[in-house]
Design a protein around this motif. Sequence first.
Motif, PDB file in Angstrom:
ATOM      1  N   TYR A 198      50.101  36.074  43.814  1.00  0.00           N
ATOM      2  CA  TYR A 198      50.116  37.242  42.934  1.00  0.00           C
ATOM      3  C   TYR A 198      49.816  38.517  43.710  1.00  0.00           C
ATOM      4  CZ  TYR A 198      50.751  35.052  38.380  1.00  0.00           C
ATOM      5  OH  TYR A 198      51.278  34.405  37.293  1.00  0.00           O
ATOM      6  N   ALA A 199      48.888  38.448  44.639  1.00  0.00           N
ATOM      7  CA  ALA A 199      48.565  39.627  45.429  1.00  0.00           C
ATOM      8  C   ALA A 199      49.779  40.084  46.235  1.00  0.00           C
ATOM      9  CB  ALA A 199      47.389  39.339  46.351  1.00  0.00           C
ATOM     10  N   ILE A 200      50.464  39.131  46.852  1.00  0.00           N
ATOM     11  CA  ILE A 200      51.626  39.476  47.668  1.00  0.00           C
ATOM     12  C   ILE A 200      52.780  39.941  46.795  1.00  0.00           C
ATOM     13  CG2 ILE A 200      53.419  38.484  49.163  1.00  0.00           C
ATOM     14  CD1 ILE A 200      51.186  36.777  50.432  1.00  0.00           C
ATOM     15  N   THR A 201      53.029  39.243  45.674  1.00  0.00           N
ATOM     16  CA  THR A 201      54.141  39.603  44.799  1.00  0.00           C
ATOM     17  C   THR A 201      53.940  40.976  44.176  1.00  0.00           C
ATOM     18  OG1 THR A 201      54.587  37.278  44.272  1.00  0.00           O
ATOM     19  CG2 THR A 201      55.455  38.922  42.758  1.00  0.00           C
ATOM     20  N   THR A 202      52.720  41.258  43.715  1.00  0.00           N
ATOM     21  CA  THR A 202      52.456  42.524  43.047  1.00  0.00           C
ATOM     22  C   THR A 202      52.584  43.717  43.994  1.00  0.00           C
ATOM     23  OG1 THR A 202      50.942  41.410  41.519  1.00  0.00           O
ATOM     24  CG2 THR A 202      50.774  43.802  41.659  1.00  0.00           C
ATOM     25  N   TYR A 203      52.170  43.520  45.242  1.00  0.00           N
ATOM     26  CA  TYR A 203      52.157  44.647  46.189  1.00  0.00           C
ATOM     27  C   TYR A 203      53.133  44.426  47.350  1.00  0.00           C
ATOM     28  CZ  TYR A 203      48.008  45.721  43.540  1.00  0.00           C
ATOM     29  OH  TYR A 203      47.140  45.981  42.513  1.00  0.00           O
ATOM     30  N   GLN A 204      54.173  43.625  47.099  1.00  0.00           N
ATOM     31  CA  GLN A 204      55.086  43.284  48.183  1.00  0.00           C
ATOM     32  C   GLN A 204      55.766  44.492  48.824  1.00  0.00           C
ATOM     33  OE1 GLN A 204      58.720  40.488  47.826  1.00  0.00           O
ATOM     34  NE2 GLN A 204      56.975  39.165  48.178  1.00  0.00           N
ATOM     35  N   PRO A 205      56.323  45.430  48.055  1.00  0.00           N
ATOM     36  CA  PRO A 205      56.919  46.601  48.718  1.00  0.00           C
ATOM     37  C   PRO A 205      55.914  47.359  49.576  1.00  0.00           C
ATOM     38  CG  PRO A 205      57.626  46.467  46.427  1.00  0.00           C
ATOM     39  CD  PRO A 205      56.525  45.450  46.594  1.00  0.00           C
ATOM     40  N   THR A 206      54.684  47.492  49.067  1.00  0.00           N
ATOM     41  CA  THR A 206      53.645  48.191  49.826  1.00  0.00           C
ATOM     42  C   THR A 206      53.313  47.436  51.112  1.00  0.00           C
ATOM     43  OG1 THR A 206      52.705  49.042  47.773  1.00  0.00           O
ATOM     44  CG2 THR A 206      51.293  49.099  49.724  1.00  0.00           C
ATOM     45  N   ILE A 207      53.198  46.121  51.011  1.00  0.00           N
ATOM     46  CA  ILE A 207      52.885  45.298  52.186  1.00  0.00           C
ATOM     47  C   ILE A 207      53.991  45.394  53.214  1.00  0.00           C
ATOM     48  CG2 ILE A 207      52.561  42.927  52.995  1.00  0.00           C
ATOM     49  CD1 ILE A 207      51.201  42.348  50.289  1.00  0.00           C
ATOM     50  N   LEU A 208      55.246  45.273  52.776  1.00  0.00           N
ATOM     51  CA  LEU A 208      56.370  45.335  53.707  1.00  0.00           C
ATOM     52  C   LEU A 208      56.447  46.702  54.377  1.00  0.00           C
ATOM     53  CD1 LEU A 208      59.146  43.453  51.690  1.00  0.00           C
ATOM     54  CD2 LEU A 208      57.681  42.562  53.511  1.00  0.00           C
ATOM     55  N   HIS A 209      56.187  47.742  53.615  1.00  0.00           N
ATOM     56  CA  HIS A 209      56.200  49.088  54.195  1.00  0.00           C
ATOM     57  C   HIS A 209      55.101  49.231  55.250  1.00  0.00           C
ATOM     58  CE1 HIS A 209      56.769  53.425  54.361  1.00  0.00           C
ATOM     59  NE2 HIS A 209      55.460  53.563  54.250  1.00  0.00           N
ATOM     60  N   SER A 210      53.912  48.673  54.960  1.00  0.00           N
ATOM     61  CA  SER A 210      52.800  48.797  55.899  1.00  0.00           C
ATOM     62  C   SER A 210      53.045  48.006  57.177  1.00  0.00           C
ATOM     63  CB  SER A 210      51.503  48.316  55.239  1.00  0.00           C
ATOM     64  OG  SER A 210      51.532  46.920  55.033  1.00  0.00           O
ATOM     65  N   LEU A 211      53.879  46.963  57.076  1.00  0.00           N
ATOM     66  CA  LEU A 211      54.205  46.168  58.256  1.00  0.00           C
ATOM     67  C   LEU A 211      55.412  46.728  59.009  1.00  0.00           C
ATOM     68  CD1 LEU A 211      53.686  42.580  56.782  1.00  0.00           C
ATOM     69  CD2 LEU A 211      52.283  43.689  58.526  1.00  0.00           C
ATOM     70  N   GLY A 212      55.922  47.852  58.533  1.00  0.00           N
ATOM     71  CA  GLY A 212      57.020  48.504  59.239  1.00  0.00           C
ATOM     72  C   GLY A 212      58.372  47.905  58.970  1.00  0.00           C
ATOM     73  N   LEU A 213      58.502  47.121  57.853  1.00  0.00           N
ATOM     74  CA  LEU A 213      59.779  46.480  57.579  1.00  0.00           C
ATOM     75  C   LEU A 213      60.849  47.492  57.197  1.00  0.00           C
ATOM     76  CD1 LEU A 213      61.480  43.932  57.218  1.00  0.00           C
ATOM     77  CD2 LEU A 213      60.653  43.789  54.873  1.00  0.00           C
ATOM     78  N   ALA A 214      60.454  48.481  56.379  1.00  0.00           N
ATOM     79  CA  ALA A 214      61.447  49.441  55.917  1.00  0.00           C
ATOM     80  C   ALA A 214      60.749  50.698  55.425  1.00  0.00           C
ATOM     81  CB  ALA A 214      62.296  48.827  54.797  1.00  0.00           C
ATOM     82  N   GLU A 215      61.517  51.721  55.280  1.00  0.00           N
ATOM     83  CA  GLU A 215      61.001  52.986  54.763  1.00  0.00           C
ATOM     84  C   GLU A 215      61.573  53.233  53.369  1.00  0.00           C
ATOM     85  OE1 GLU A 215      58.768  54.919  56.166  1.00  0.00           O
ATOM     86  OE2 GLU A 215      58.589  53.655  57.932  1.00  0.00           O
ATOM     87  N   GLY A 216      60.780  53.856  52.517  1.00  0.00           N
ATOM     88  CA  GLY A 216      61.264  54.276  51.207  1.00  0.00           C
ATOM     89  C   GLY A 216      61.721  53.115  50.344  1.00  0.00           C
ATOM     90  N   ASN A 217      62.826  53.350  49.620  1.00  0.00           N
ATOM     91  CA  ASN A 217      63.318  52.368  48.662  1.00  0.00           C
ATOM     92  C   ASN A 217      63.813  51.089  49.326  1.00  0.00           C
ATOM     93  OD1 ASN A 217      62.762  54.222  46.728  1.00  0.00           O
ATOM     94  ND2 ASN A 217      64.891  54.780  46.289  1.00  0.00           N
ATOM     95  N   ALA A 218      64.115  51.128  50.622  1.00  0.00           N
ATOM     96  CA  ALA A 218      64.598  49.938  51.313  1.00  0.00           C
ATOM     97  C   ALA A 218      63.547  48.832  51.330  1.00  0.00           C
ATOM     98  CB  ALA A 218      65.018  50.279  52.745  1.00  0.00           C
ATOM     99  N   SER A 219      62.271  49.210  51.220  1.00  0.00           N
ATOM    100  CA  SER A 219      61.228  48.184  51.197  1.00  0.00           C
ATOM    101  C   SER A 219      61.350  47.318  49.944  1.00  0.00           C
ATOM    102  CB  SER A 219      59.838  48.833  51.259  1.00  0.00           C
ATOM    103  OG  SER A 219      59.606  49.651  50.130  1.00  0.00           O
ATOM    104  N   TYR A 220      61.886  47.889  48.852  1.00  0.00           N
ATOM    105  CA  TYR A 220      62.108  47.108  47.643  1.00  0.00           C
ATOM    106  C   TYR A 220      63.223  46.084  47.861  1.00  0.00           C
ATOM    107  CZ  TYR A 220      59.174  50.474  45.214  1.00  0.00           C
ATOM    108  OH  TYR A 220      58.119  51.249  44.817  1.00  0.00           O
ATOM    109  N   LEU A 221      64.231  46.465  48.607  1.00  0.00           N
ATOM    110  CA  LEU A 221      65.303  45.524  48.920  1.00  0.00           C
ATOM    111  C   LEU A 221      64.770  44.373  49.757  1.00  0.00           C
ATOM    112  CD1 LEU A 221      68.278  44.802  48.742  1.00  0.00           C
ATOM    113  CD2 LEU A 221      68.703  46.235  50.756  1.00  0.00           C
TER     114      LEU A 221
END
Length: 443
Positions: A263-286
């Motif tokens: 639940y922690a990862i699912t709820t804040y997944q875009p935030t987590i991915l952004h913090s890990l440098g996966l993507a910027e902006g809306n791309a983190s949702y993808l």
Amino acid sequence: MTQRTLENSKPSKTHWLITMYAGGGEFCDGYILSIIGVALPLITGAFQLSGAMAGVIGSASLVGMFFGGLVFGYVTDRIGRQKVYLADIAAFIILSLLQFFATDPWQLTVLRFLMGIAIGADFAIAATIASEFAPQRSRGPLLVVLVTMWSVGAATAYVAGWAMLSLGDDAWKWMLASSAIPAALILMLRIGTPESPRWLLSKGRTEEAREVLTKMLGPGADFSDLEADTDSRTRYGDIFRGRYRKRTLFVCVFWACQLLPIYAITTYQPTILHSLGLAEGNASYLGAVIIQIFFVLGSLSGALVVNKGRRKLLLWSFAIAAVPLFLLAALVSPSAWLVILLFAVFGVASFSSQCLQAIYPSELFPTGVRATANGFATGVSRVGAAIGTYGAPLLLAQSTRLAMLVGGLIAVAGLVTSYFLAPETNGMTLAESSSAEDLAAIR
């Protein structure tokens, strides 16, 4: 004429429809609990929320699930599966629409809390009614399908939320209200679902139980294999007495350890991915959508192994899920593709055993308290999930690597607990697994 029983029958169209309609509630649960992950950053900006207040909104549904599970599991055992089965979905529709009109954070918190109560009720009833109709050999795979619908709902929420990001400042309102659409569809499909023959028999309504079985299995149907399972009273305290005390402890702990990091990862997944440098902006949702697809595949993979051993599946799931979380905690500046790979491994491992959240409470408790046990475990496990959801933004504010480390340690705690308490119920009827004297006797 050869008589057929519910336990030895082959899965029919009716079995699949009941499972899918129950799974429709799980779809809505996954959608409702995951769409907040997409909407929350927008809500935070709209209301200028602190990290603590964002955590309150994000975890409100989980707190509501605690109360919903505790109360409505017992209510379901008292008044029947069918009534709660319809009422909770109707509540989804009303509360989803009301979220659109929320004008301050506390209104939204209250609505999410009430939504959680309805979800807790649905968790208690969906697995119970599906398991009570399922034949013994098909129970595991059917409940895999049921639980997979949660993952499908979660993935759909991320796709829908990502698509609605372009709707402007009020996009979060449309996201939260959108859950009324699948809920309305499921409500229409659920109308007409028969009452559980096991529950009817446990309440002395023999002729009604016979009528349901005859419609399902034909004129040769009998319920001789159901009688042992239905010889129990509905008393809340029974799940804390005798042989059921340890079972209640086991189900609550393993379920909480599964859900807290998920639940922690699912709820804040875009935030987590952004913090890990996966993507910027809306791309983190993808990126979150891509990872949710692996969660669905992981959930479906449980069908391949659930009939080879419930206990083995649970142990291996916790062991493998801990590894990518520890690696994410240890690695400095991992590449984007490595991050996706590690989350994919975590998702497949964690979700492969999600079906056991429905299977174990259903197989370890008799009809008289089956929904009560399901509801209690749902409620208690959501306390852990709520702690994770509330604490995640606080940990993420300190360090994403620290958050991943804590998640890995929780998976290890689930592994240790399951090693000592997890029974093996594969190949047993509900009567056999629920009546065994102790957990050791069914390993």
